[in-house]
Design a protein around this motif. Structure first.
Motif, mmCIF file in Angstrom:
data_model
loop_
_atom_site.group_PDB
_atom_site.id
_atom_site.type_symbol
_atom_site.label_atom_id
_atom_site.label_comp_id
_atom_site.label_asym_id
_atom_site.label_seq_id
_atom_site.Cartn_x
_atom_site.Cartn_y
_atom_site.Cartn_z
ATOM 1 N N LEU A 121 27.995 -6.032 -32.156
ATOM 2 C CA LEU A 121 28.915 -5.154 -31.879
ATOM 3 C C LEU A 121 30.311 -5.857 -31.781
ATOM 4 O O LEU A 121 30.595 -6.944 -31.427
ATOM 5 C CB LEU A 121 28.725 -4.492 -30.380
ATOM 6 C CG LEU A 121 27.814 -3.694 -30.295
ATOM 7 C CD1 LEU A 121 26.263 -4.173 -30.400
ATOM 8 C CD2 LEU A 121 27.925 -2.878 -28.832
ATOM 9 N N GLY A 122 31.186 -5.204 -32.611
ATOM 10 C CA GLY A 122 32.622 -5.761 -32.698
ATOM 11 C C GLY A 122 33.228 -5.445 -31.494
ATOM 12 O O GLY A 122 34.404 -4.791 -31.359
ATOM 13 N N GLY A 123 32.915 -5.804 -30.181
ATOM 14 C CA GLY A 123 33.508 -5.322 -28.994
ATOM 15 C C GLY A 123 32.555 -4.076 -28.234
ATOM 16 O O GLY A 123 32.315 -3.269 -29.382
ATOM 17 N N GLN A 183 33.282 -15.612 -20.310
ATOM 18 C CA GLN A 183 33.192 -14.273 -19.793
ATOM 19 C C GLN A 183 34.363 -13.944 -18.655
ATOM 20 O O GLN A 183 34.989 -12.833 -18.629
ATOM 21 C CB GLN A 183 31.769 -14.130 -19.345
ATOM 22 C CG GLN A 183 30.895 -13.543 -20.324
ATOM 23 C CD GLN A 183 31.439 -12.771 -21.528
ATOM 24 O OE1 GLN A 183 31.766 -11.534 -21.030
ATOM 25 N NE2 GLN A 183 31.639 -13.008 -22.850
ATOM 26 N N MET A 186 27.664 -8.052 -27.551
ATOM 27 C CA MET A 186 28.926 -7.438 -28.096
ATOM 28 C C MET A 186 29.979 -8.445 -27.646
ATOM 29 O O MET A 186 31.331 -8.211 -27.464
ATOM 30 C CB MET A 186 29.272 -6.180 -27.097
ATOM 31 C CG MET A 186 28.726 -6.320 -25.846
ATOM 32 S SD MET A 186 28.717 -4.674 -25.056
ATOM 33 C CE MET A 186 28.075 -4.826 -23.547
ATOM 34 N N GLY A 187 29.656 -9.596 -27.556
ATOM 35 C CA GLY A 187 30.694 -10.800 -27.234
ATOM 36 C C GLY A 187 30.116 -11.671 -26.113
ATOM 37 O O GLY A 187 30.752 -12.738 -25.849
#
Lengths: 151, 741
Positions: B413-415, B648, B62-63
Motif C-alpha cells: 500500500l502506498g500509504g 512509527q 502500508m509503511g
C-alpha cells in the motif's frame, strides 16, 4: 520517436505530448517511477535527465532529448552506495515516494557531495513523504556523504 | 478511574466477543494457503517451500513495518535465520480475521448500569461480524498477532521436530532447532524443507509452549525490514505495478457532490481522442479505459457530465452550522460523568471555550489505485487494501459473482492511514474489469479525484467548561459534536454500528487518565452527510487537541505548570501515563529557561494501549514560526522492534504536525475546494523538526504504535504557540492565523 532510458534506446509510438512518466510506466513497464500528483508538486516521479533530477510527469516525451535514468537503472543492477546507506538507515516506510527521494538525493550528492542541512532542505523539499521518513532521509544523505568523503 | 472500571468492562466485553470469535475461528476452516507441488502449509501462517519458510503476514503493509514484525513472531518460535525469512500478505481469508479490532468501538469507560446487558449482547453480535473481517487498523496488528503467530510458529516447530524424530527414530526431546533446521545430538541436520511434507501429515499440537522472553533472539531487537531492499530499488509492487500482459489503463471521474449520482453524460468528444478505448458509466460517474493512464486522465476531463446535487450543505460554514446544531439535539449518553459537574461549574470563575477541527483528507502518497482482470466468470483484484475480506465481498457484489469467484491479491500500500480500509476504488476497478472481459485493467485515480473523493476525518466542535483550582481543575465538562464514524464507516465495514454510544466521537477525552473530581464528557452526533471515515487515530485526532489545549488553559488560569498539573491528575490514576509524562519532561528539559523567542508546549494522550506524551519547541523567526524540536515518550508495553517503533512515532508525529499546521478540507458549491498538493499542502522536508523519541516498556504485551504518535502533537504545538505569543488558537489548522517558517 526514440528515447534512451537506462542506457537502452527505445522506439515508442505514443502521443508526443504524453508525459515521460506514463511512457516509462505504461509503455516501457518501468514501474519504479511513481505517479503522485501529475503537476510536478510531489516528486514521486523524479528521474534523472542527463543527470539532473526532474519530475517525469512534467516532461513531454516528445521533448526528451537527453538520457533518462530511472530507479531501475540507477546502479546498473547493483546497489549504489546511496541505496546501501538507505537500507542501513532503514529509511522507507510505505516506500511509494522512495524511488523519487533516492533519485533526488542522488542528484544532490553528485552536485554537492557534502551537503549542509540547508542544501538538503532545498534539494529535497520538492519530494513529499506522507509516512514522515524525512528525518531518516536526512540522516541517510549525511551518511552517504560521509561515505563518499571516506572513499 | 478509567484504569479499573474501563479495564473490567473491557475485559468482559472483549471476552464475550472473543468467545464468539473463537467459535468462528475454530470451526473447521480450510487452510487458505494453497501449497504448490513440493511445498507444505503447516498452518495458515507457515508455508514451507523448497527454499525455506515463507511467513503469511496477513496485515496490510502500508509503511508501518508490520510484515517484518509479524514474520519475526513466527521466525522467533521456529528458530529461523532472519536473512532467510520471506513474508507475504497471503489470501483474503476468515482465517486471518482481526480479533482485536472489536475492542476499538466499545465504550470502555463510564456508562450507566442499564448499558451492561445491551452492551454485552451487542458486543457479541458485532464481534461475530467483525471477527469475520480481515482488517488492518486501530493499531491492533501486533497485539492481535502477538500470541497467535508465536503459537503458529511454535506449532510448526513442534511438527517439524516430530517429523525429524520419526525419521531418525530418536525422542523429540533430544532434538533442537537452529537456523531453519532440526539438529540431532550427533550433529546430523535436517532442514525444514526436507521435513515439511512429513510434518504436514502430523496433527498440529493444540497448545505448543512459547519461548520465554529471555530466550528471544529476534523479538525485542531492531531487525532489518523485509521490504526495505525492494522499496529502495523500485522493485516493490504496488497495485498498478503488477506485470499484466495486454493491460489497458483506466481512471475515473465521479460526482464531486459526494454521495450523489450522475444525471447524464456525453462522451462523444472523449471517445474520439487518441488512445481512448472506452468510456463507461459507473453509476456516480464515468470511467475511461485507454492505452495509457495519461490518455485516460485527459479524456476523463473532456466528458460532459451533469451531476446531481450534494446531500449536505453546500459550504463549510453551513456544514459547521450543521455540526453545531447537534449540540441542541438530545445528547447521547455521557461516557464519563464523575462528581457533580453542574454544581461545580455554576461557579462564576468557570472558563468556557469553543474549539474546532476541520475535515481532513488522508492524501496517501499513492492515490487510489487497483488492477483487475475479469475472465471466465472469475475476478482477480490486485489492490493495496486494509480490508481484503470486505473488499472481496463488495467486489463480488459489484461483479455479480460469488465471493469465492473473486481473488484478492494484496499488494504493498502506498500509504493507508485508514483510507485504504475503504473499498470504493476497488469496486470501481471491478466494475471496469467486468465491462472489459479478458483485458487486464490498471486503474489510477488522478490526485484531484483522490483529494475530492475521500472519506474524510470529520469536522468537529467542542464546547468546554472548566473550573481551575489550586491543584488542578476541579471540574471539566466537554461537549463534542461531530458526524458519527460508528454510524457510517463501521456500518459500511460490518453492516451494523457498535453497541451503545459512539466511542469514536469522544475518545481522546472521556477515556484519559485524569482524576478530575467532577468530569463529564458528552457526545453529540451531527447529521451531516459528507463522507467520513477512519483517519489516523480517529477521534483522538481532534479530541486530544480540544482536551489538552483546554487543560493548558485551565493550568494557566489556575497558576500551575502544565506538566505538574497533569502529573497531579494522573499520578494515582495510571502510573504508566505519569511515567511517560515525567520522561518527556526530563528529555526536553521542561522548566529550564529558554532564550527569547523560544517556547514549549506539552500534551499527552492515552490511545491504542500506549500512553504518549510530547513536548514541542517553537522559535519565532523573521519568516514566521519555526517548529524546531519535538520530544516524545511512549510506553508500548513490550517493544518488539525498537527501531521500527521509532519510525512509527516519527511518522505519526509528522502526519499530525502536517495536519495541525496546514491540513484542511473546505467546501464550496457542494464540492471540496482543494484538489492537489498545491492547494492541499502537506509538510515538506524543510519544515520537519528534529524528533527525539524514548520508548518505555512496562507491560506484558505490545501496545499500538501506528497511531499514538499523532494525537498529542496538535495540542502540544498550539500550547507552545500560546506560551510564545500569548495567543490561544482554538481552531485548526494553525496556518489560518499564523505564518510558519
Amino acid at each position: 520517436m526514440k528515447i534512451v532510458v537506462n542506457g537502452t534506446e527505445h522506439q515508442v509510438e505514443v502521443d508526443p505530448q504524453t508525459p515521460l512518466l506514463w511512457v516509462l510506466r505504461d509503455v516501457l513497464g518501468l514501474t519504479g517511477t511513481k505517479f503522485g500528483c501529475g503537476i510536478a508538486a510531489c516528486g514521486a516521479c523524479t528521474v534523472h535527465l542527463d543527470g539532473e533530477a526532474v519530475p517525469a510527469c512534467g516532461v513531454a516525451v516528445g521533448e526528451v532529448t537527453g538520457e533518462v535514468t530511472t530507479i531501475e537503472g540507477l546502479g546498473n543492477g547493483v546497489l549504489t552506495p546511496l541505496q546501501e546507506v538507505w537500507i542501513g538507515e532503514q529509511v522507507a516506510q510505505c516506500g511509494y515516494c522512495q524511488p523519487g527521494q533516492i533519485m533526488a538525493a542522488s542528484a544532490l550528492l553528485r552536485r554537492t557531495p557534502d551537503p549542509t542541512d540547508d542544501d538538503i532542505d532545498e534539494a529535497m523539499s520538492g519530494n513529499l513523504c506522507r509516512c514522515g521518513t524525512y528525518p531518516r532521509i536526512r540522516a541517510a544523505i549525511h551518511a552517504a556523504a560521509a561515505r563518499l568523503r571516506d572513499a | 478511574m478509567i484504569g479499573r472500571r474501563g479495564f473490567l468492562l473491557g475485559s468482559a466485553a472483549v471476552a464475550g466477543g472473543l468467545a464468539v470469535g473463537y467459535r468462528v475461528l475454530t470451526a473447521p476452516l480450510p487452510n487458505p494457503v494453497e501449497p504448490d507441488e513440493g511445498e507444505a502449509a503447516l498452518n495458515p501462517y507457515v508455508l514451507v517451500t523448497r527454499e525455506g519458510v515463507t511467513v503469511i503476514a496477513p496485515r496490510a503493509e502500508m509503511g508501518q513495518g508490520v510484515q517484518t514484525t509479524l514474520a519475526a513472531l513466527v521466525a522467533e518460535e521456529m528458530d529461523l535465520d532472519w536473512s532467510e525469512v520471506r513474508a507475504v500478505h497471503g489470501p483474503a481469508s476468515l482465517a486471518y480475521a482481526n480479533s482485536r479490532i472489536i475492542a476499538l468501538g466499545l465504550p470502555f469507560a463510564d456508562y450507566r448500569e442499564s448499558w451492561v446487558q445491551e452492551l454485552a449482547e451487542g458486543a457479541m453480535e458485532l464481534g461475530a461480524r467483525l471477527m469475520a473481517m480481515q482488517l488492518t487498523g486501530g493499531s491492533t496488528s501486533t497485539a492481535d498477532a502477538f500470541e497467535r503467530m508465536r503459537r503458529a510458529g511454535a506449532a510448526a516447530r513442534v511438527m517439524l521436530v516430530e517429523a525429524a524424530a520419526r525419521r531418525w527414530d530418536l525422542p523429540a526431546a533430544r532434538l533442537r532447532t537452529e537456523a531453519g533446521a532440526v539438529l540431532a545430538p550427533d550433529g546430523a541436520r535436517l532442514s525444514y524443507p526436507d521435513l515439511a511434507e512429513a510434518a504436514a501429515a502430523l496433527e498440529a499440537p493444540r497448545d505448543p509452549p512459547l519461548k520465554p522472553r529471555a530466550a528471544w533472539r529476534l523479538l525485542g531487537r531492531s531487525l532489518p525490514r523485509l521490504d526495505m531492499a525492494d522499496k529502495v530499488t523500485g522493485q516493490a509492487e504496488f497495485a498498478t505495478d503488477v506485470r499484466l500482459d495486454g493491460a489497458l489503463f483506466a481512471t475515473v471521474r465521479t460526482n464531486p457532490h459526494l454521495g450523489a449520482p450522475m444525471l447524464r453524460f456525453d462522451a462523444a468528444e472523449a471517445e474520439r481522442m487518441p488512445d481512448v478505448v472506452r468510456v463507461l458509466d459507473i453509476g456516480n460517474g464515468i470511467a475511461v479505459v485507454a492505452r495509457t493512464t495519461w490518455a485516460a486522465m485527459q479524456a476523463a476531463e473532456r466528458v460532459e457530465v451533469d451531476w446531481a446535487d450534494a446531500p449536505y450543505p453546500s459550504d463549510t460554514d453551513a456544514i459547521f452550522a450543521g455540526i453545531a446544531a447537534a449540540f441542541d439535539a438530545p445528547t447521547q449518553m455521557a461516557l464519563r460523568d464523575d462528581g457533580d459537574v453542574d454544581a461545580a461549574l455554576a461557579d462564576p470563575r468557570a472558563l468556557r471555550a469553543e474549539y474546532r477541527a476541520p475535515y481532513l483528507a488522508h492524501t496517501t502518497m499513492e492515490p487510489m489505485t487497483a488492477s483487475a482482470l475479469y475472465s471466465d466468470s472469475r475476478l482477480i483484484l490486485w489492490a493495496g487494501t486494509q480490508s481484503p475480506t470486505r473488499t472481496r465481498e463488495s467486489a463480488a457484489e459489484v461483479a455479480g459473482l460469488a465471493p469465492e469467484a473473486v481473488e484478492i491479491v494484496t499488494t504493498y500500500l502506498g500509504g493507508g492511514f485508514g483510507r485504504r480500509a475503504e473499498f470504493d476504488f476497488t469496486d470501481q476497478a471491478a466494475r471496469i474489469a467486468v465491462a472489459m472481459p479478458g483485458t487486464p485493467i490498471k486503474m489510477t485515480w488522478r490526485r484531484e479525484e483522490d483529494v475530492r473523493h475521500d472519506w474524510y476525518r470529520p469536522g468537529a466542535i467542542a464546547r468546554l467548561v472548566g473550573l481551575p483550582g489550586p491543584r488542578g481543575p476541579e471540574a471539566l465538562k466537554a461537549d463534542i459534536a461531530a458526524p458519527s464514524i460508528a454510524a457510517t464507516q463501521i456500518v459500511r465495514q460490518a453492516g451494523m454500528a457498535p453497541p451503545g454510544p459512539d466511542k469514536f466521537l469522544v475518545e481522546g477525552c472521556f477515556d484519559q487518565p485524569y482524576a478530575i473530581p467532577a468530569f463529564r464528557v458528552q457526545g453529540h452526533v451531527a447529521n451531516v452527510a459528507v463522507p467520513i471515515g477512519f483517519w489516523r487515530s480517529v477521534g483522538h485526532s481532534h479530541n486530544t487537541f480540544f482536551t489538552e489545549c483546554f487543560l493548558d488553559e485551565l493550568a494557566h488560569a489556575g497558576g500551575q505548570d502544565p506538566v505538574a498539573m497533569r502529573l497531579g491528575l494522573m499520578r494515582d490514576e495510571h502510573a504508566a501515563s505519569a511515567r511517560v509524562l515525567r520522561t518527556v519532561a526530563e528529555m526536553s528539559g521542561w522548566g529550564t529557561p529558554l532564550p527569547d523567542g523560544v517556547a514549549r508546549g506539552v500534551a499527552f494522550c492515552f490511545s491504542y494501549g500506549s500512553p504518549t506524551a510530547q513536548v514541542v519547541q517553537v522559535r519565532q523567526t523573521d519568516r514566521g514560526l519555526r517548529v524546531e524540536r519535538i520530544w516524545c515518550a511512549i510506553d508500548v508495553g513490550i517493544a518488539l522492534d525498537p527501531r521500527n517503533i521509532e519510525a512509527q512515532i516519527q511518522s505519526g508525529i509528522i502526519y499530525g504536525l502536517s495536519a495541525t499546521i496546514m491540513g484542511q478540507i473546505t467546501f464550496a458549491g457542494g464540492r471540496v475546494e482543494q484538489s492537489n498538493f498545491h492547494d492541499c499542502e502537506v509538510l515538506r522536508m524543510d519544515q520537519c523538526p528534529a524528533i527525539e523519541t524514548r520508548i518505555l516498556e512496562s507491560g506484558e504485551s505490545p501496545g499500538g504504535v501506528g497511531e499514538p504518535g499523532t494525537p498529542p502533537v496538535a495540542p502540544a504545538l498550539a500550547n507552545a504557540v500560546f506560551a510564545l505569543t500569548g495567543r490561544r488558537i482554538r481552531q485548526l489548522p494553525l496556518v489560518r492565523e499564523l505564518a510558519f517558517a
